[in-house]
Design a protein around this motif. Structure first.
Motif, PDB file in Angstrom:
ATOM      1  N   GLY A 188       0.828  -1.199   0.000  1.00 50.84           N
ATOM      2  CA  GLY A 188       0.000   0.000   0.000  1.00 50.84           C
ATOM      3  C   GLY A 188       0.861   1.245   0.000  1.00 50.84           C
ATOM      4  N   ASP A 189       0.189   2.392   0.137  1.00 42.03           N
ATOM      5  CA  ASP A 189       0.891   3.662   0.171  1.00 42.03           C
ATOM      6  C   ASP A 189       1.179   4.072   1.610  1.00 42.03           C
ATOM      7  N   GLY A 190       2.228   4.830   1.820  1.00 42.13           N
ATOM      8  CA  GLY A 190       2.537   5.353   3.136  1.00 42.13           C
ATOM      9  C   GLY A 190       3.698   4.640   3.792  1.00 42.13           C
ATOM     10  N   ASP A 191       4.358   5.370   4.702  1.00 38.36           N
ATOM     11  CA  ASP A 191       5.531   4.830   5.383  1.00 38.36           C
ATOM     12  C   ASP A 191       5.210   3.631   6.260  1.00 38.36           C
ATOM     13  N   SER A 364       6.957   5.875  12.296  1.00 36.11           N
ATOM     14  CA  SER A 364       7.639   5.854  10.997  1.00 36.11           C
ATOM     15  C   SER A 364       9.153   5.889  11.185  1.00 36.11           C
ATOM     16  N   ASN A 365       9.615   6.741  12.093  1.00 32.11           N
ATOM     17  CA  ASN A 365      11.068   6.819  12.369  1.00 32.11           C
ATOM     18  C   ASN A 365      11.567   5.528  13.013  1.00 32.11           C
ATOM     19  N   TYR A 366      10.769   4.944  13.870  1.00 31.63           N
ATOM     20  CA  TYR A 366      11.172   3.728  14.582  1.00 31.63           C
ATOM     21  C   TYR A 366      11.349   2.561  13.616  1.00 31.63           C
ATOM     22  N   PHE A 367      10.428   2.426  12.676  1.00 36.16           N
ATOM     23  CA  PHE A 367      10.482   1.305  11.742  1.00 36.16           C
ATOM     24  C   PHE A 367      11.462   1.526  10.601  1.00 36.16           C
ATOM     25  N   HIS A 368      11.829   2.766  10.361  1.00 39.96           N
ATOM     26  CA  HIS A 368      12.706   3.043   9.217  1.00 39.96           C
ATOM     27  C   HIS A 368      14.017   3.668   9.669  1.00 39.96           C
TER      28      HIS A 368
END
Length: 368
Positions: A188-191, A364-368
């Protein structure tokens, strides 16, 4: 002599008890939810709930309240929400039959079909009283007095093989639905596409949590925050699971079980703080497991950047929903509802929007 007789009649009416009914009468509930109270008073403890269309036996009336029985216990309901039923028999609000849930994360639905909304979850070993059965579904009495439907094949009642054919077909449908939630692919779309986030609005039902400066209840504010955060997370592509979606009591064990029932990437418990000293204020992030420390600091930093409340920092504490959780788990205290400044800010739309963005960015920062 006439005066004496008249006075006697008058006294007779005054000493009549408030009981009106000499025999049982059947009434039907004319409200979406009707609270059953321990005593005939609006401030009495709630011991159960009835729903629109439920039929009950009424035994007596006192001051506009009708006495009935729910879950084997005598209780009182406001008479204005009942009307006389044509039926001479009432639907039983209790059942001697009991079923046991035999699957983790069993969904409790608003109706007898997988298309109906999920109103709660149950875990393996949970027991419920049966209200009624319909094909492959069982209507059960929940802990807070409300009712919901569970799939028969996920309970101890599945031993009944008379409906094996239809049960097998529906089992595949329900199992496929669970797998869809648990195994979302990153297409899907999104971080946050493909990530499963469990949001846990604190308290609920008979547990209001902290009471704010103006009577605000923590459980209501936590639910508002959960809905806003869920919306932002979904916009970022995440799959969001709520431990409760309405004013329902969910035990700490059940909240953890829900987290374990999915391939959960992060569990976020949402709360508001309170203190007898009105000057105490601010937001904080709690973690229990050392592996979640870095996650906690990223979350707190994002909250401090987005929310105009005092930054109280990251705190380590042994909390049940964190300590017993096998997934990355944090608990957020999103402000003090006993502080005049905090409670004013908390109730603004901009604050809700900001915490939604803060949590989304942190994840988002945690997963990336």
């Amino acid at each position: 002599m006439k005066k004496i007789v008249g006075f006697s009649i008058l006294c007779f009416f005054f000493i009549l008890p408030a009981t009106v009914f000499a025999q049982e009468k059947v009434y039907e509930v004319d409200a979406s939810v009707l609270l059953v109270r321990e005593e005939p008073a609006s401030n009495s403890d709630v011991i159960g709930k009835l729903q629109a269309g439920d039929k009950i036996k009424v035994f007596q009336e006192k001051h506009g309240w009708y006495q009935t029985y729910v879950n084997g216990q005598s209780g009182w309901v406001a008479s204005q929400y009942l009307f006389a039923s044509d039926s001479e028999t009432a639907v039983e609000t209790t059942s001697s039959k009991e079923i046991t849930v035999q699957a983790e994360g069993t969904r409790i639905r608003s109706g007898p079909d997988t298309s109906n909304s999920i109103i709660n979850f149950a875990t393996n070993g949970d027991k419920f009283s049966v209200v009624e059965t319909q094909s492959d579904w069982i209507k059960v009495q929940l802990n807070d007095g409300s009712t919901g439907w569970v799939a028969r094949w996920l309970t101890s009642d599945s031993a009944n093989d008379s409906q094996s054919s239809s049960s097998n077909e529906t089992t595949q449908s329900e199992s496929a639905e669970v797998e869809q939630v648990a195994r979302t692919e990153n297409n899907g779309d999104g971080d946050l596409s493909g990530y499963n986030i469990v949001l846990d609005p604190g308290h609920g039902g008979h547990d209001p949590g902290a009471i704010g400066l103006y009577g605000n209840q923590e459980k209501d504010l936590a639910m508002i925050a959960a809905n806003q955060i869920a919306s932002d997370l979904e916009s970022a592509g995440a799959n969001v699971i709520l431990t409760r979606s309405n004013d329902t009591f969910i035990s700490l064990e059940e909240r953890v079980n829900i987290s374990h029932s999915y391939h959960t990437d992060a569990f976020i418990s949402l709360h508001y703080n309170a203190n007898p000293l009105r000057l105490v204020n601010g937001i904080s992030t709690y973690y229990t497991n050392d592996s979640d420390q870095s996650f906690a600091y990223q979350m707190q930093q994002s909250l401090a950047e987005h929310v105009d409340l005092t930054d109280r920092g990251v705190m380590h504490e042994s909390l049940h929903v964190l300590r017993n959780n096998d997934n990355p788990a944090l608990l957020l205290e999103l402000g003090f509802i006993t502080n005049p400044h905090d409670i004013e800010v908390i109730q603004t739309e901009s604050y809700q929007s900001n915490i939604g963005q803060a949590v989304t960015n942190a994840l988002s920062n945690y997963f990336h």
